[in-house]
Design a protein around this motif. Sequence first.
Motif, PDB file in Angstrom:
ATOM      1  N   ARG A  49       4.617  -3.887  -4.961  1.00 52.72           N
ATOM      2  CA  ARG A  49       5.921  -3.070  -4.498  1.00 52.72           C
ATOM      3  C   ARG A  49       5.290  -1.768  -3.590  1.00 52.72           C
ATOM      4  O   ARG A  49       6.058  -1.408  -2.796  1.00 52.72           O
ATOM      5  CB  ARG A  49       6.814  -2.720  -5.513  1.00 52.72           C
ATOM      6  CG  ARG A  49       7.736  -3.933  -5.717  1.00 52.72           C
ATOM      7  CD  ARG A  49       8.602  -3.558  -7.141  1.00 52.72           C
ATOM      8  NE  ARG A  49       9.278  -4.676  -7.343  1.00 52.72           N
ATOM      9  CZ  ARG A  49      10.234  -4.848  -8.604  1.00 52.72           C
ATOM     10  NH1 ARG A  49      10.146  -3.640  -9.235  1.00 52.72           N
ATOM     11  NH2 ARG A  49      10.743  -5.761  -9.006  1.00 52.72           N
ATOM     12  N   LEU A  50       4.448  -1.014  -4.145  1.00 53.55           N
ATOM     13  CA  LEU A  50       3.950   0.160  -3.866  1.00 53.55           C
ATOM     14  C   LEU A  50       3.334  -0.087  -2.336  1.00 53.55           C
ATOM     15  O   LEU A  50       3.692   0.552  -1.286  1.00 53.55           O
ATOM     16  CB  LEU A  50       2.927   0.739  -4.638  1.00 53.55           C
ATOM     17  CG  LEU A  50       3.310   1.530  -5.794  1.00 53.55           C
ATOM     18  CD1 LEU A  50       1.948   1.922  -6.594  1.00 53.55           C
ATOM     19  CD2 LEU A  50       4.147   2.745  -5.515  1.00 53.55           C
ATOM     20  N   LYS A  51       2.487  -1.391  -2.286  1.00 53.78           N
ATOM     21  CA  LYS A  51       1.813  -1.491  -0.943  1.00 53.78           C
ATOM     22  C   LYS A  51       2.752  -1.926  -0.045  1.00 53.78           C
ATOM     23  O   LYS A  51       2.830  -1.710   1.046  1.00 53.78           O
ATOM     24  CB  LYS A  51       0.749  -2.572  -1.180  1.00 53.78           C
ATOM     25  CG  LYS A  51      -0.568  -2.256  -2.062  1.00 53.78           C
ATOM     26  CD  LYS A  51      -0.942  -0.755  -1.732  1.00 53.78           C
ATOM     27  CE  LYS A  51      -2.140  -0.624  -2.627  1.00 53.78           C
ATOM     28  NZ  LYS A  51      -2.730   0.652  -2.224  1.00 53.78           N
ATOM     29  N   VAL A  52       3.760  -2.816  -0.316  1.00 55.86           N
ATOM     30  CA  VAL A  52       4.732  -3.563   0.658  1.00 55.86           C
ATOM     31  C   VAL A  52       5.594  -2.111   1.190  1.00 55.86           C
ATOM     32  O   VAL A  52       5.705  -2.022   2.418  1.00 55.86           O
ATOM     33  CB  VAL A  52       5.606  -4.242   0.005  1.00 55.86           C
ATOM     34  CG1 VAL A  52       6.813  -4.808   0.907  1.00 55.86           C
ATOM     35  CG2 VAL A  52       4.660  -5.676  -0.129  1.00 55.86           C
ATOM     36  N   ILE A  53       6.140  -1.527   0.235  1.00 55.63           N
ATOM     37  CA  ILE A  53       6.846  -0.219   0.843  1.00 55.63           C
ATOM     38  C   ILE A  53       6.202   0.791   1.635  1.00 55.63           C
ATOM     39  O   ILE A  53       6.688   1.195   2.480  1.00 55.63           O
ATOM     40  CB  ILE A  53       7.550   0.583  -0.246  1.00 55.63           C
ATOM     41  CG1 ILE A  53       8.693  -0.323  -1.201  1.00 55.63           C
ATOM     42  CG2 ILE A  53       8.207   1.863   0.198  1.00 55.63           C
ATOM     43  CD1 ILE A  53       9.110   0.211  -2.195  1.00 55.63           C
ATOM     44  N   ASP A  54       4.844   0.854   1.425  1.00 53.84           N
ATOM     45  CA  ASP A  54       4.041   1.754   2.158  1.00 53.84           C
ATOM     46  C   ASP A  54       3.672   1.068   3.547  1.00 53.84           C
ATOM     47  O   ASP A  54       3.997   1.998   4.706  1.00 53.84           O
ATOM     48  CB  ASP A  54       2.746   1.931   1.579  1.00 53.84           C
ATOM     49  CG  ASP A  54       1.867   3.007   2.044  1.00 53.84           C
ATOM     50  OD1 ASP A  54       2.464   3.938   2.578  1.00 53.84           O
ATOM     51  OD2 ASP A  54       0.694   2.896   1.992  1.00 53.84           O
TER      52      ASP A  54
END
Length: 124
Positions: A49-54
């Motif tokens: 989730r961190l990477k996708v939102i980033d």
Amino acid sequence: MYNPQPEIQAGRVPGKAPTERDVLADERIGNEQIRELLRSFGLRTSLIRLKVIDALHAADRNGRSIGVRGVHAQLEQLDIPLSFLSVREVLKRLCSEGVIQLGSDKCYSLDPQARAVLERTPVR
């Protein structure tokens, strides 16, 4: 006392031009801001989730939205080993929770409320 040695940033060689990967990394927002975003929507934090939102936020700052393939390609470019299916499922979940929106062109973008959370200046 002044230290005349050049400041070395993580993974960079002094005197060399930054690579595309360095530029992408510099544009990234802090994980703490994304964690705050996920908390505000009642979601748990996960690496994917961190990477996708980033990735979505980086695209948003460049004035564009991107589809599943675009998010996956951007993560691959940064050597983040996530499957296409995992990225697609995370995007679907974030969309169902209102963090992101799916446009008629099958591209994703941050919800205005999510964008506002990410663009707050972090307190230090």
